[in-house]
Design a protein around this motif. Structure first.
Motif, PDB file in Angstrom:
ATOM      1  N   VAL A  91      -3.681  -6.211  -8.972  1.00  0.00           N
ATOM      2  CA  VAL A  91      -4.424  -5.268  -7.911  1.00  0.00           C
ATOM      3  C   VAL A  91      -4.412  -6.143  -6.809  1.00  0.00           C
ATOM      4  O   VAL A  91      -4.751  -7.084  -6.564  1.00  0.00           O
ATOM      5  CB  VAL A  91      -5.729  -4.556  -8.287  1.00  0.00           C
ATOM      6  CG1 VAL A  91      -6.224  -3.783  -7.267  1.00  0.00           C
ATOM      7  CG2 VAL A  91      -5.515  -3.964  -9.678  1.00  0.00           C
ATOM      8  N   VAL A  92      -3.563  -5.381  -5.743  1.00  0.00           N
ATOM      9  CA  VAL A  92      -3.620  -6.144  -4.368  1.00  0.00           C
ATOM     10  C   VAL A  92      -4.344  -5.169  -3.516  1.00  0.00           C
ATOM     11  O   VAL A  92      -4.278  -3.988  -3.354  1.00  0.00           O
ATOM     12  CB  VAL A  92      -2.107  -6.398  -3.918  1.00  0.00           C
ATOM     13  CG1 VAL A  92      -2.227  -6.798  -2.288  1.00  0.00           C
ATOM     14  CG2 VAL A  92      -1.329  -6.746  -4.768  1.00  0.00           C
ATOM     15  N   SER A  93      -5.708  -5.682  -3.243  1.00  0.00           N
ATOM     16  CA  SER A  93      -6.733  -5.032  -2.375  1.00  0.00           C
ATOM     17  C   SER A  93      -6.153  -5.102  -0.847  1.00  0.00           C
ATOM     18  O   SER A  93      -6.122  -6.573  -0.358  1.00  0.00           O
ATOM     19  CB  SER A  93      -7.841  -5.728  -2.501  1.00  0.00           C
ATOM     20  OG  SER A  93      -9.083  -5.260  -1.712  1.00  0.00           O
TER      21      SER A  93
ATOM     22  N   GLY B 296      -0.924  -2.049   4.967  1.00  0.00           N
ATOM     23  CA  GLY B 296       0.491  -1.329   4.544  1.00  0.00           C
ATOM     24  C   GLY B 296       0.893  -1.326   3.007  1.00  0.00           C
ATOM     25  O   GLY B 296       0.641  -2.469   2.380  1.00  0.00           O
ATOM     26  N   TYR B 297       1.292  -0.306   2.696  1.00  0.00           N
ATOM     27  CA  TYR B 297       1.885  -0.377   1.151  1.00  0.00           C
ATOM     28  C   TYR B 297       2.756  -1.432   0.846  1.00  0.00           C
ATOM     29  O   TYR B 297       2.683  -1.977  -0.159  1.00  0.00           O
ATOM     30  CB  TYR B 297       2.460   1.088   0.858  1.00  0.00           C
ATOM     31  CG  TYR B 297       2.483   1.563  -0.471  1.00  0.00           C
ATOM     32  CD1 TYR B 297       1.550   1.829  -1.248  1.00  0.00           C
ATOM     33  CD2 TYR B 297       3.711   1.173  -1.093  1.00  0.00           C
ATOM     34  CE1 TYR B 297       1.773   2.178  -2.687  1.00  0.00           C
ATOM     35  CE2 TYR B 297       4.139   1.436  -2.306  1.00  0.00           C
ATOM     36  CZ  TYR B 297       3.167   2.075  -3.253  1.00  0.00           C
ATOM     37  OH  TYR B 297       3.240   2.290  -4.534  1.00  0.00           O
ATOM     38  N   GLY B 298       3.804  -1.600   1.757  1.00  0.00           N
ATOM     39  CA  GLY B 298       4.693  -2.613   1.475  1.00  0.00           C
ATOM     40  C   GLY B 298       4.109  -3.824   1.510  1.00  0.00           C
ATOM     41  O   GLY B 298       4.645  -4.795   0.628  1.00  0.00           O
ATOM     42  N   TYR B 299       3.411  -4.114   2.478  1.00  0.00           N
ATOM     43  CA  TYR B 299       2.630  -5.480   2.685  1.00  0.00           C
ATOM     44  C   TYR B 299       2.114  -5.868   1.128  1.00  0.00           C
ATOM     45  O   TYR B 299       1.887  -7.006   0.846  1.00  0.00           O
ATOM     46  CB  TYR B 299       1.561  -5.534   3.464  1.00  0.00           C
ATOM     47  CG  TYR B 299       2.031  -5.881   5.057  1.00  0.00           C
ATOM     48  CD1 TYR B 299       2.443  -7.240   5.157  1.00  0.00           C
ATOM     49  CD2 TYR B 299       1.988  -5.004   6.013  1.00  0.00           C
ATOM     50  CE1 TYR B 299       2.782  -7.488   6.461  1.00  0.00           C
ATOM     51  CE2 TYR B 299       2.501  -5.586   7.424  1.00  0.00           C
ATOM     52  CZ  TYR B 299       2.668  -6.656   7.669  1.00  0.00           C
ATOM     53  OH  TYR B 299       3.278  -7.084   8.789  1.00  0.00           O
ATOM     54  N   ALA B 300       1.167  -4.940   0.655  1.00  0.00           N
ATOM     55  CA  ALA B 300       0.590  -5.154  -0.744  1.00  0.00           C
ATOM     56  C   ALA B 300       1.600  -5.195  -1.812  1.00  0.00           C
ATOM     57  O   ALA B 300       1.356  -6.250  -2.555  1.00  0.00           O
ATOM     58  CB  ALA B 300      -0.226  -4.045  -0.977  1.00  0.00           C
ATOM     59  N   CYS B 301       2.484  -4.558  -1.859  1.00  0.00           N
ATOM     60  CA  CYS B 301       3.644  -4.745  -2.816  1.00  0.00           C
ATOM     61  C   CYS B 301       4.338  -6.053  -2.736  1.00  0.00           C
ATOM     62  O   CYS B 301       4.596  -6.718  -3.693  1.00  0.00           O
ATOM     63  CB  CYS B 301       4.612  -3.818  -2.796  1.00  0.00           C
ATOM     64  SG  CYS B 301       4.005  -2.032  -3.307  1.00  0.00           S
ATOM     65  N   LEU B 302       4.687  -6.556  -1.338  1.00  0.00           N
ATOM     66  CA  LEU B 302       5.295  -7.908  -1.309  1.00  0.00           C
ATOM     67  C   LEU B 302       4.476  -8.809  -1.669  1.00  0.00           C
ATOM     68  O   LEU B 302       4.970  -9.946  -2.144  1.00  0.00           O
ATOM     69  CB  LEU B 302       5.778  -7.996   0.188  1.00  0.00           C
ATOM     70  CG  LEU B 302       6.858  -7.165   0.444  1.00  0.00           C
ATOM     71  CD1 LEU B 302       7.113  -6.969   2.034  1.00  0.00           C
ATOM     72  CD2 LEU B 302       8.003  -7.695  -0.203  1.00  0.00           C
ATOM     73  N   LYS B 303       3.035  -8.640  -1.710  1.00  0.00           N
ATOM     74  CA  LYS B 303       1.892  -9.674  -1.886  1.00  0.00           C
ATOM     75  C   LYS B 303       2.176  -9.789  -3.380  1.00  0.00           C
ATOM     76  O   LYS B 303       2.037 -11.060  -3.851  1.00  0.00           O
ATOM     77  CB  LYS B 303       0.712  -9.210  -1.531  1.00  0.00           C
ATOM     78  CG  LYS B 303      -0.546 -10.436  -1.860  1.00  0.00           C
ATOM     79  CD  LYS B 303      -0.414 -11.351  -0.576  1.00  0.00           C
ATOM     80  CE  LYS B 303      -1.756 -12.331  -1.006  1.00  0.00           C
ATOM     81  NZ  LYS B 303      -1.899 -13.161   0.396  1.00  0.00           N
ATOM     82  N   GLY B 304       2.047  -8.885  -4.138  1.00  0.00           N
ATOM     83  CA  GLY B 304       2.077  -9.067  -5.543  1.00  0.00           C
ATOM     84  C   GLY B 304       3.307  -9.580  -6.069  1.00  0.00           C
ATOM     85  O   GLY B 304       3.438 -10.423  -7.095  1.00  0.00           O
TER      86      GLY B 304
END
Length: 230
Positions: free
Chosen positions: A34-36, A61-69
């Motif tokens: 889970v990316v908070s 940003g949705y993409g920022y979170a996905c890239l973090k994961g």
């Protein structure tokens, strides 16, 4: 030997729903991430209590979170065979993850989209801007790229090695359509699987606001037209 499956869930202020999402994910999954996404509530704490690995991404940003994961997975000792993405608002049915990954496991597909068919959607679960935006985006992809997509649904699975090949870049609203356009460009095998969809817990940060809906539409159309000239 069963495939290693990891799940990435971007979540911005989803404290009321994230625990339900994590708990409903089938036990065939090895890790739930889970990316908070700059949350100001107990999203991270509740996700951790439910058993998820919690990351914090300060850039909204949705993409920022996905890239973090994805960056976390890239650095992990055990790499997955399949990565699944879904939302943290409990609008998706996490237990349907088995349906989403089945075409990859059984039929060797590269990429699977959970398509939110009208007959399987709870009344009011998708707003008019969402419905129209999905129709327009998938219509344009059909006309320009001969694609067979009917939805930009967030519930999706992809082989990890193929995900890396896509070299994902979008940081905000264009993440889903970027993935689909690049899958077409890379000639990945893909299929849609009908999934149920319900009213989310809380208010959408995208479709629930005029600004969010406009910006999402702008980014989605931008990606499509960008690829139409390549």
């Amino acid at each position: 030997m069963p495939p290693i499956i990891k799940v990435i869930i971007p979540a911005y202020n989803e404290a009321d729903s994230i625990g339900l999402v994590v708990k409903d994910i089938p036990d065939i999954v090895q890790e739930v991430i889970v990316v908070s996404n700059n949350s100001t509530d107990a999203t991270g704490e509740n996700a951790a209590k439910a058993g998820a690995t919690v990351l914090r991404e300060p850039n909204k940003g949705y993409g920022y979170a996905c890239l973090k994961g994805m960056n976390y997975i890239a650095k992990s000792a055990v790499k997955p065979d399949i990565v699944v993405f879904l939302d943290g608002d409990y609008s998706d049915y996490p237990e349907e993850l088995k349906k989403i990954v089945k075409p990859i496991i059984q039929d060797d597909m590269d990429f699977v989209i959970g398509a939110r068919m009208e007959r399987l959607r709870e009344k009011g679960s998708m707003t008019f801007p969402q419905i129209f935006g999905n129709w327009l985006a998938t219509f344009l992809m059909k006309v320009i790229f001969n694609a067979k997509f009917s939805d930009l649904g967030p519930f999706r699975a992809i082989k990890y090695e193929k995900l890396l090949e896509l070299e994902m870049q979008d940081k905000t609203y264009g993440w889903t359509v970027e993935m689909q356009l690049k899958a077409l460009k890379k000639k990945l095998s893909y299929v849609e699987v009908p999934v149920h969809y319900r009213n989310r817990i809380g208010v959408s940060k995208v479709s629930g606001t005029v600004k969010g809906a406009f910006m999402a539409g702008f980014k989605i159309l931008g990606w499509i037209f960008k690829y139409s000239f390549k």
